[in-house]
Motif scaffolding. Structure first.
Motif, mmCIF file in Angstrom:
data_model
loop_
_atom_site.group_PDB
_atom_site.id
_atom_site.type_symbol
_atom_site.label_atom_id
_atom_site.label_comp_id
_atom_site.label_asym_id
_atom_site.label_seq_id
_atom_site.Cartn_x
_atom_site.Cartn_y
_atom_site.Cartn_z
ATOM 1 N N LEU A 85 0.817 -1.210 0.000
ATOM 2 C CA LEU A 85 0.000 0.000 0.000
ATOM 3 C C LEU A 85 0.856 1.268 0.000
ATOM 4 C CD1 LEU A 85 -2.862 -1.043 2.454
ATOM 5 C CD2 LEU A 85 -2.877 -1.026 -0.052
ATOM 6 N N ASP A 86 2.164 1.091 -0.125
ATOM 7 C CA ASP A 86 3.050 2.245 -0.276
ATOM 8 C C ASP A 86 3.237 2.506 -1.766
ATOM 9 O OD1 ASP A 86 4.732 4.350 0.212
ATOM 10 O OD2 ASP A 86 6.478 3.116 0.690
ATOM 11 N N TYR A 87 2.121 2.874 -2.417
ATOM 12 C CA TYR A 87 2.131 3.084 -3.860
ATOM 13 C C TYR A 87 2.261 4.572 -4.176
ATOM 14 C CZ TYR A 87 -2.826 3.874 -2.763
ATOM 15 O OH TYR A 87 -3.996 4.325 -2.199
ATOM 16 N N TYR A 88 2.381 4.882 -5.462
ATOM 17 C CA TYR A 88 2.615 6.258 -5.888
ATOM 18 C C TYR A 88 1.297 7.022 -6.038
ATOM 19 C CZ TYR A 88 7.233 4.415 -7.103
ATOM 20 O OH TYR A 88 8.477 3.822 -7.060
ATOM 21 N N THR A 89 1.177 8.072 -5.257
ATOM 22 C CA THR A 89 -0.008 8.916 -5.341
ATOM 23 C C THR A 89 0.368 10.324 -4.909
ATOM 24 O OG1 THR A 89 -2.284 9.220 -4.518
ATOM 25 C CG2 THR A 89 -0.772 8.121 -3.026
ATOM 26 N N PRO A 90 0.384 11.298 -5.827
ATOM 27 C CA PRO A 90 -0.056 11.212 -7.221
ATOM 28 C C PRO A 90 1.083 10.884 -8.177
ATOM 29 C CG PRO A 90 0.341 13.483 -6.630
ATOM 30 C CD PRO A 90 0.619 12.679 -5.390
ATOM 31 N N VAL A 91 0.698 10.707 -9.467
ATOM 32 C CA VAL A 91 1.667 10.494 -10.535
ATOM 33 C C VAL A 91 1.354 11.440 -11.690
ATOM 34 C CG1 VAL A 91 2.158 8.082 -9.983
ATOM 35 C CG2 VAL A 91 0.261 8.619 -11.527
ATOM 36 N N LEU A 92 2.357 11.683 -12.519
ATOM 37 C CA LEU A 92 2.184 12.483 -13.730
ATOM 38 C C LEU A 92 2.011 11.513 -14.894
ATOM 39 C CD1 LEU A 92 2.220 15.347 -14.974
ATOM 40 C CD2 LEU A 92 4.688 15.099 -15.222
ATOM 41 N N VAL A 93 0.947 11.676 -15.673
ATOM 42 C CA VAL A 93 0.619 10.694 -16.712
ATOM 43 C C VAL A 93 0.517 11.325 -18.097
ATOM 44 C CG1 VAL A 93 -0.594 9.161 -15.119
ATOM 45 C CG2 VAL A 93 -1.879 10.931 -16.340
ATOM 46 N N THR A 94 0.658 10.470 -19.095
ATOM 47 C CA THR A 94 0.349 10.808 -20.478
ATOM 48 C C THR A 94 -0.420 9.621 -21.055
ATOM 49 O OG1 THR A 94 1.269 11.594 -22.577
ATOM 50 C CG2 THR A 94 2.511 9.878 -21.434
ATOM 51 N N ASN A 95 -0.595 9.611 -22.379
ATOM 52 C CA ASN A 95 -1.242 8.473 -23.024
ATOM 53 C C ASN A 95 -0.292 7.845 -24.032
ATOM 54 O OD1 ASN A 95 -1.712 9.853 -25.731
ATOM 55 N ND2 ASN A 95 -2.867 11.212 -24.371
ATOM 56 N N GLU A 96 -0.579 6.632 -24.425
ATOM 57 C CA GLU A 96 0.307 5.890 -25.313
ATOM 58 C C GLU A 96 0.495 6.596 -26.652
ATOM 59 O OE1 GLU A 96 -1.400 2.018 -25.610
ATOM 60 O OE2 GLU A 96 -0.674 1.363 -23.640
ATOM 61 N N LYS A 97 -0.556 7.251 -27.139
ATOM 62 C CA LYS A 97 -0.472 7.899 -28.447
ATOM 63 C C LYS A 97 0.515 9.061 -28.434
ATOM 64 C CE LYS A 97 -3.411 9.459 -32.263
ATOM 65 N NZ LYS A 97 -2.543 10.555 -32.706
ATOM 66 N N THR A 98 0.497 9.842 -27.363
ATOM 67 C CA THR A 98 1.443 10.958 -27.270
ATOM 68 C C THR A 98 2.881 10.450 -27.257
ATOM 69 O OG1 THR A 98 -0.167 12.337 -26.107
ATOM 70 C CG2 THR A 98 2.138 12.951 -25.889
ATOM 71 N N ILE A 99 3.134 9.375 -26.520
ATOM 72 C CA ILE A 99 4.484 8.795 -26.492
ATOM 73 C C ILE A 99 4.890 8.305 -27.875
ATOM 74 C CG2 ILE A 99 5.838 6.832 -25.648
ATOM 75 C CD1 ILE A 99 4.421 7.126 -22.967
ATOM 76 N N ALA A 100 3.968 7.648 -28.578
ATOM 77 C CA ALA A 100 4.293 7.096 -29.889
ATOM 78 C C ALA A 100 4.467 8.184 -30.950
ATOM 79 C CB ALA A 100 3.198 6.122 -30.327
ATOM 80 N N ASP A 101 3.592 9.205 -30.910
ATOM 81 C CA ASP A 101 3.584 10.225 -31.957
ATOM 82 C C ASP A 101 4.610 11.335 -31.750
ATOM 83 O OD1 ASP A 101 1.541 8.819 -33.075
ATOM 84 O OD2 ASP A 101 -0.044 10.294 -32.663
ATOM 85 N N ASP A 102 4.878 11.660 -30.496
ATOM 86 C CA ASP A 102 5.782 12.784 -30.242
ATOM 87 C C ASP A 102 6.582 12.567 -28.960
ATOM 88 O OD1 ASP A 102 7.094 15.193 -30.228
ATOM 89 O OD2 ASP A 102 5.328 16.392 -30.665
ATOM 90 N N PRO A 103 7.493 11.605 -28.978
ATOM 91 C CA PRO A 103 8.309 11.358 -27.779
ATOM 92 C C PRO A 103 9.162 12.568 -27.395
ATOM 93 C CG PRO A 103 9.188 10.162 -29.672
ATOM 94 C CD PRO A 103 7.842 10.679 -30.075
ATOM 95 N N GLU A 104 9.516 13.405 -28.375
ATOM 96 C CA GLU A 104 10.308 14.583 -28.068
ATOM 97 C C GLU A 104 9.528 15.555 -27.196
ATOM 98 O OE1 GLU A 104 13.627 17.033 -27.903
ATOM 99 O OE2 GLU A 104 13.430 14.948 -28.561
#
Length: 337
Positions: free
Chosen positions: A223-242
Protein backbone atom coordinates in the motif's frame (compact mmCIF):
# COMPACT_ATOMS: atom_id res chain seq x y z
CA UNK A 1 -7.90 17.95 0.93
CA UNK A 2 -9.58 14.64 1.54
CA UNK A 3 -8.67 11.61 -0.48
CA UNK A 4 -9.95 12.22 -4.05
CA UNK A 5 -12.49 9.95 -5.66
CA UNK A 6 -11.19 6.56 -6.76
CA UNK A 7 -11.34 5.08 -10.25
CA UNK A 8 -14.87 5.16 -11.62
CA UNK A 9 -16.14 1.75 -12.66
CA UNK A 10 -17.72 3.48 -15.65
CA UNK A 11 -14.50 5.09 -16.86
CA UNK A 12 -13.77 2.57 -19.60
CA UNK A 13 -17.20 3.25 -21.09
CA UNK A 14 -16.71 6.99 -20.83
CA UNK A 15 -13.38 6.78 -22.61
CA UNK A 16 -14.80 4.66 -25.41
CA UNK A 17 -17.45 7.32 -25.93
CA UNK A 18 -14.86 10.11 -25.85
CA UNK A 19 -12.64 8.31 -28.31
CA UNK A 20 -15.55 7.84 -30.67
CA UNK A 21 -16.64 11.43 -30.29
CA UNK A 22 -13.38 13.30 -30.56
CA UNK A 23 -11.29 10.91 -32.63
CA UNK A 24 -8.23 11.55 -30.49
CA UNK A 25 -7.85 14.95 -32.09
CA UNK A 26 -7.22 16.92 -28.86
CA UNK A 27 -3.65 15.98 -28.02
CA UNK A 28 -2.95 15.03 -31.62
CA UNK A 29 -3.62 18.56 -32.81
CA UNK A 30 -1.55 20.00 -29.96
CA UNK A 31 1.34 17.67 -30.73
CA UNK A 32 1.20 18.04 -34.51
CA UNK A 33 0.41 21.74 -34.62
CA UNK A 34 3.52 23.43 -35.97
CA UNK A 35 2.18 26.96 -35.59
CA UNK A 36 3.90 28.31 -32.51
CA UNK A 37 3.26 31.66 -30.88
CA UNK A 38 6.62 33.29 -30.15
CA UNK A 39 8.27 30.02 -31.17
CA UNK A 40 6.55 28.13 -28.34
CA UNK A 41 4.35 25.06 -28.70
CA UNK A 42 1.09 25.30 -26.76
CA UNK A 43 0.53 22.31 -24.47
CA UNK A 44 -1.98 21.61 -21.70
CA UNK A 45 -1.55 19.69 -18.46
CA UNK A 46 -4.65 18.90 -16.38
CA UNK A 47 -4.69 18.70 -12.59
CA UNK A 48 -6.49 15.97 -10.66
CA UNK A 49 -7.98 18.37 -8.13
CA UNK A 50 -7.97 22.02 -7.27
CA UNK A 51 -4.42 23.49 -7.16
CA UNK A 52 -2.35 22.48 -4.12
CA UNK A 53 1.21 21.65 -3.15
CA UNK A 54 1.16 18.33 -5.03
CA UNK A 55 1.22 20.52 -8.13
CA UNK A 56 3.80 23.14 -7.15
CA UNK A 57 6.51 21.89 -9.50
CA UNK A 58 4.31 22.53 -12.53
CA UNK A 59 3.64 26.12 -11.47
CA UNK A 60 7.34 26.66 -10.78
CA UNK A 61 8.29 25.28 -14.21
CA UNK A 62 5.87 27.73 -15.81
CA UNK A 63 6.77 30.79 -13.70
CA UNK A 64 10.54 30.25 -13.83
CA UNK A 65 10.54 29.80 -17.59
CA UNK A 66 11.62 26.16 -17.56
CA UNK A 67 8.85 25.18 -19.98
CA UNK A 68 9.67 28.12 -22.23
CA UNK A 69 13.35 27.09 -22.27
CA UNK A 70 12.21 23.78 -23.76
CA UNK A 71 10.03 25.49 -26.38
CA UNK A 72 6.71 25.00 -24.60
CA UNK A 73 3.87 27.33 -23.65
CA UNK A 74 2.14 25.23 -20.98
CA UNK A 75 -1.36 25.90 -19.72
CA UNK A 76 -2.31 24.29 -16.39
CA UNK A 77 -6.03 23.46 -16.43
CA UNK A 78 -8.58 22.06 -13.99
CA UNK A 79 -10.25 18.70 -14.68
CA UNK A 80 -13.63 18.51 -16.35
CA UNK A 81 -16.58 16.50 -15.09
CA UNK A 82 -15.01 13.24 -16.27
CA UNK A 83 -11.78 13.89 -14.39
CA UNK A 84 -8.16 14.16 -15.47
CA UNK A 85 -7.82 10.48 -16.38
CA UNK A 86 -10.53 10.67 -19.03
CA UNK A 87 -9.08 13.88 -20.48
CA UNK A 88 -5.58 12.40 -20.83
CA UNK A 89 -6.58 8.90 -21.95
CA UNK A 90 -8.95 10.24 -24.61
CA UNK A 91 -6.31 12.57 -26.02
CA UNK A 92 -8.09 15.77 -25.05
CA UNK A 93 -4.87 16.84 -23.29
CA UNK A 94 -1.45 15.16 -23.47
CA UNK A 95 -0.46 15.35 -19.79
CA UNK A 96 -2.20 15.20 -16.43
CA UNK A 97 -2.08 14.30 -12.75
CA UNK A 98 -3.46 10.94 -11.66
CA UNK A 99 -2.77 8.25 -9.05
CA UNK A 100 -1.31 4.76 -9.33
CA UNK A 101 -4.56 3.05 -8.40
CA UNK A 102 -6.38 4.73 -11.32
CA UNK A 103 -3.66 3.89 -13.82
CA UNK A 104 -3.59 0.28 -12.60
CA UNK A 105 -7.37 -0.13 -12.73
CA UNK A 106 -7.66 1.67 -16.04
CA UNK A 107 -4.96 -0.21 -17.91
CA UNK A 108 -6.57 -3.56 -17.10
CA UNK A 109 -9.70 -2.15 -18.76
CA UNK A 110 -7.85 -1.07 -21.89
CA UNK A 111 -7.32 2.57 -20.91
CA UNK A 112 -3.99 3.78 -22.45
CA UNK A 113 -2.61 5.82 -19.54
CA UNK A 114 1.13 5.70 -18.83
CA UNK A 115 2.77 7.07 -15.69
CA UNK A 116 5.79 9.27 -16.41
CA UNK A 117 6.82 10.20 -12.86
CA UNK A 118 6.00 9.70 -9.21
CA UNK A 119 5.33 13.18 -7.87
CA UNK A 120 5.82 11.94 -4.29
CA UNK A 121 8.00 8.91 -3.55
CA UNK A 122 5.95 7.39 -0.74
CA UNK A 123 2.26 7.27 0.06
CA UNK A 124 1.49 10.17 2.41
CA UNK A 125 -2.20 9.33 2.66
CA UNK A 126 -3.97 7.59 5.49
CA UNK A 127 -6.95 7.52 7.82
CA UNK A 128 -7.26 10.59 10.03
CA UNK A 129 -9.37 11.16 13.12
CA UNK A 130 -9.56 13.72 15.93
CA UNK A 131 -7.64 12.48 18.96
CA UNK A 132 -10.79 12.51 21.09
CA UNK A 133 -12.18 9.61 19.00
CA UNK A 134 -9.35 7.46 20.39
CA UNK A 135 -8.59 5.77 17.05
CA UNK A 136 -4.97 4.75 17.46
CA UNK A 137 -4.85 1.65 15.26
CA UNK A 138 -7.00 0.12 12.49
CA UNK A 139 -8.80 -2.16 14.95
CA UNK A 140 -10.13 0.99 16.62
CA UNK A 141 -12.18 1.69 13.47
CA UNK A 142 -14.68 -0.79 14.90
CA UNK A 143 -17.79 0.94 16.20
CA UNK A 144 -16.85 4.19 14.43
CA UNK A 145 -18.31 6.02 11.42
CA UNK A 146 -16.13 6.36 8.30
CA UNK A 147 -16.76 9.02 5.66
CA UNK A 148 -15.70 8.19 2.12
CA UNK A 149 -16.87 8.19 -1.49
CA UNK A 150 -18.17 4.62 -1.77
CA UNK A 151 -15.31 3.09 -3.75
CA UNK A 152 -14.57 -0.66 -3.56
CA UNK A 153 -10.87 0.26 -3.38
CA UNK A 154 -11.20 2.29 -0.18
CA UNK A 155 -13.20 -0.45 1.50
CA UNK A 156 -10.63 -3.05 0.43
CA UNK A 157 -7.81 -0.89 1.84
CA UNK A 158 -9.61 -0.43 5.14
CA UNK A 159 -10.48 -4.14 5.35
CA UNK A 160 -6.87 -5.08 4.58
CA UNK A 161 -5.23 -3.03 7.32
CA UNK A 162 -7.98 -3.85 9.83
CA UNK A 163 -7.43 -7.57 9.33
CA UNK A 164 -3.68 -7.08 9.88
CA UNK A 165 -4.59 -5.45 13.20
CA UNK A 166 -7.20 -8.06 14.16
CA UNK A 167 -10.25 -5.95 13.36
CA UNK A 168 -13.34 -6.38 11.18
CA UNK A 169 -14.71 -3.88 8.66
CA UNK A 170 -18.18 -5.31 9.31
CA UNK A 171 -18.16 -3.36 12.55
CA UNK A 172 -17.52 -0.01 10.82
CA UNK A 173 -20.35 2.32 9.80
CA UNK A 174 -19.57 3.32 6.20
CA UNK A 175 -21.00 6.64 5.04
CA UNK A 176 -20.70 8.23 1.61
CA UNK A 177 -19.85 11.90 2.10
CA UNK A 178 -18.65 12.55 -1.46
CA UNK A 179 -16.54 15.70 -1.63
CA UNK A 180 -17.72 17.11 1.70
CA UNK A 181 -15.14 19.11 3.66
CA UNK A 182 -13.28 16.93 6.17
CA UNK A 183 -13.53 19.44 9.02
CA UNK A 184 -17.26 19.90 8.55
CA UNK A 185 -17.98 16.19 8.22
CA UNK A 186 -15.86 15.22 11.22
CA UNK A 187 -17.87 17.54 13.45
CA UNK A 188 -21.23 16.47 12.06
CA UNK A 189 -21.36 12.90 10.72
CA UNK A 190 -18.18 10.86 10.95
CA UNK A 191 -15.26 9.81 13.14
CA UNK A 192 -12.53 9.34 10.55
CA UNK A 193 -11.72 9.77 6.84
CA UNK A 194 -8.98 9.10 4.30
CA UNK A 195 -6.83 12.20 3.72
CA UNK A 196 -3.54 13.42 2.29
CA UNK A 197 -1.62 14.67 5.30
CA UNK A 198 0.30 17.27 3.30
CA UNK A 199 -2.88 19.31 2.88
CA UNK A 200 -5.69 18.34 5.25
CA UNK A 201 -3.33 17.16 7.98
CA UNK A 202 -1.32 20.37 7.83
CA UNK A 203 -4.54 22.38 7.87
CA UNK A 204 -5.55 20.51 11.04
CA UNK A 205 -2.23 21.52 12.62
CA UNK A 206 -2.85 25.15 11.74
CA UNK A 207 -6.35 24.91 13.21
CA UNK A 208 -4.84 23.34 16.34
CA UNK A 209 -7.08 20.31 15.81
CA UNK A 210 -4.91 17.37 16.80
CA UNK A 211 -5.21 14.23 14.67
CA UNK A 212 -4.42 10.57 15.03
CA UNK A 213 -3.00 9.56 11.65
CA UNK A 214 -2.85 5.96 10.42
CA UNK A 215 -0.64 5.87 7.31
CA UNK A 216 -1.27 3.04 4.85
CA UNK A 217 2.44 2.47 4.22
CA UNK A 218 2.94 1.63 7.91
CA UNK A 219 0.77 -1.48 7.58
CA UNK A 220 1.71 -2.92 4.19
CA UNK A 221 4.49 -2.41 1.65
CA UNK A 222 1.91 -3.11 -1.04
CA UNK A 223 0.00 0.00 0.00
CA UNK A 224 3.05 2.25 -0.28
CA UNK A 225 2.13 3.08 -3.86
CA UNK A 226 2.62 6.26 -5.89
CA UNK A 227 -0.01 8.92 -5.34
CA UNK A 228 -0.06 11.21 -7.22
CA UNK A 229 1.67 10.49 -10.54
CA UNK A 230 2.18 12.48 -13.73
CA UNK A 231 0.62 10.69 -16.71
CA UNK A 232 0.35 10.81 -20.48
CA UNK A 233 -1.24 8.47 -23.02
CA UNK A 234 0.31 5.89 -25.31
CA UNK A 235 -0.47 7.90 -28.45
CA UNK A 236 1.44 10.96 -27.27
CA UNK A 237 4.48 8.79 -26.49
CA UNK A 238 4.29 7.10 -29.89
CA UNK A 239 3.58 10.23 -31.96
CA UNK A 240 5.78 12.78 -30.24
CA UNK A 241 8.31 11.36 -27.78
CA UNK A 242 10.31 14.58 -28.07
CA UNK A 243 7.38 16.53 -26.61
CA UNK A 244 7.24 14.13 -23.67
CA UNK A 245 10.99 14.42 -23.20
CA UNK A 246 11.13 18.21 -23.08
CA UNK A 247 7.98 18.44 -20.95
CA UNK A 248 9.57 16.15 -18.39
CA UNK A 249 12.90 18.01 -18.44
CA UNK A 250 11.11 21.23 -17.49
CA UNK A 251 8.77 19.59 -14.99
CA UNK A 252 11.70 17.88 -13.26
CA UNK A 253 13.42 21.26 -12.93
CA UNK A 254 10.25 22.66 -11.36
CA UNK A 255 10.00 19.95 -8.73
CA UNK A 256 13.71 20.01 -7.99
CA UNK A 257 13.46 23.75 -7.42
CA UNK A 258 10.57 23.13 -5.01
CA UNK A 259 12.67 20.52 -3.20
CA UNK A 260 15.54 22.96 -2.72
CA UNK A 261 13.49 26.15 -2.20
CA UNK A 262 10.16 25.31 -0.52
CA UNK A 263 9.31 28.85 0.60
CA UNK A 264 10.07 30.40 -2.78
CA UNK A 265 8.15 27.63 -4.53
CA UNK A 266 5.16 28.21 -2.24
CA UNK A 267 5.23 31.88 -3.24
CA UNK A 268 5.09 30.85 -6.90
CA UNK A 269 1.99 28.72 -6.24
CA UNK A 270 0.36 31.56 -4.30
CA UNK A 271 1.08 34.02 -7.09
CA UNK A 272 -0.57 31.70 -9.62
CA UNK A 273 -3.52 30.84 -7.37
CA UNK A 274 -3.99 33.83 -5.03
CA UNK A 275 -7.20 32.47 -3.51
CA UNK A 276 -5.24 29.77 -1.67
CA UNK A 277 -4.57 30.22 2.04
CA UNK A 278 -1.02 31.57 2.38
CA UNK A 279 -0.29 30.04 5.76
CA UNK A 280 -1.53 26.62 4.65
CA UNK A 281 0.44 26.67 1.39
CA UNK A 282 3.64 27.69 3.17
CA UNK A 283 3.32 25.06 5.89
CA UNK A 284 2.25 22.36 3.46
CA UNK A 285 5.13 23.09 1.08
CA UNK A 286 7.72 22.93 3.83
CA UNK A 287 6.33 19.55 4.94
CA UNK A 288 5.98 18.12 1.45
CA UNK A 289 9.07 19.35 -0.42
CA UNK A 290 11.49 16.80 1.13
CA UNK A 291 9.02 14.04 0.30
CA UNK A 292 8.94 14.71 -3.45
CA UNK A 293 12.25 12.90 -3.94
CA UNK A 294 12.79 11.34 -0.51
CA UNK A 295 15.05 8.27 -0.86
CA UNK A 296 14.93 8.04 -4.67
CA UNK A 297 17.96 8.62 -6.87
CA UNK A 298 16.13 11.44 -8.68
CA UNK A 299 12.74 13.14 -8.59
CA UNK A 300 10.05 11.14 -10.33
CA UNK A 301 11.84 7.78 -10.26
CA UNK A 302 9.42 4.83 -10.25
CA UNK A 303 10.24 1.29 -9.17
CA UNK A 304 8.77 -1.73 -10.92
CA UNK A 305 8.30 -3.50 -7.59
CA UNK A 306 6.00 -0.71 -6.35
CA UNK A 307 3.76 -1.12 -9.40
CA UNK A 308 3.87 -4.91 -9.17
CA UNK A 309 3.20 -5.01 -5.42
CA UNK A 310 0.16 -2.77 -5.67
CA UNK A 311 -1.32 -4.57 -8.69
CA UNK A 312 -0.79 -7.88 -6.88
CA UNK A 313 -2.67 -6.47 -3.91
CA UNK A 314 -5.52 -5.27 -6.13
CA UNK A 315 -5.70 -8.69 -7.77
CA UNK A 316 -5.78 -10.41 -4.37
CA UNK A 317 -8.72 -8.21 -3.38
CA UNK A 318 -10.64 -8.91 -6.59
CA UNK A 319 -10.32 -5.32 -7.83
CA UNK A 320 -8.78 -6.07 -11.24
CA UNK A 321 -10.47 -7.71 -14.20
CA UNK A 322 -7.14 -9.17 -15.34
CA UNK A 323 -3.45 -8.95 -14.35
CA UNK A 324 -1.64 -5.69 -15.00
CA UNK A 325 1.11 -5.60 -17.64
CA UNK A 326 3.34 -3.72 -15.22
CA UNK A 327 6.04 -2.73 -17.67
CA UNK A 328 3.56 -0.86 -19.86
CA UNK A 329 1.95 1.03 -16.96
CA UNK A 330 4.92 3.29 -16.24
CA UNK A 331 8.20 4.48 -17.66
CA UNK A 332 11.29 6.25 -16.36
CA UNK A 333 12.61 6.77 -19.89
CA UNK A 334 11.65 10.46 -20.06
CA UNK A 335 13.15 11.52 -16.74
CA UNK A 336 16.35 13.53 -17.15
CA UNK A 337 19.48 11.92 -15.76
Amino acid sequence: MTRSKGWSWLLAGLIIALLAGCGNNGAGNAVQNTEKDAALQKVKVVLDWSPNTNHTGLYVAKEKGYFAEEGLDVEIVLPGSGGSDVMVASGEVPFGISVQENVTQGRTQGVPLVSLAAIIQHNTSGFASPVDRNIQSPKDFEGKAYGGWGSPVEQAVMKSIMEIDGGSIDKVKLLNIGEADYFTAIKRDIDFAWIFYAWTGIEAELRDEKLNMIYLQDYSDKLDYYTPVLVTNEKTIADDPELVKVFMIATSKGYNYAIDHPEEAAQVLLKAVPDLDKELVMASQKWLSPKYKDDAARWGEQKREVWQNYSDWMSEKGLLEKPLDTDKAFTNDFLPE
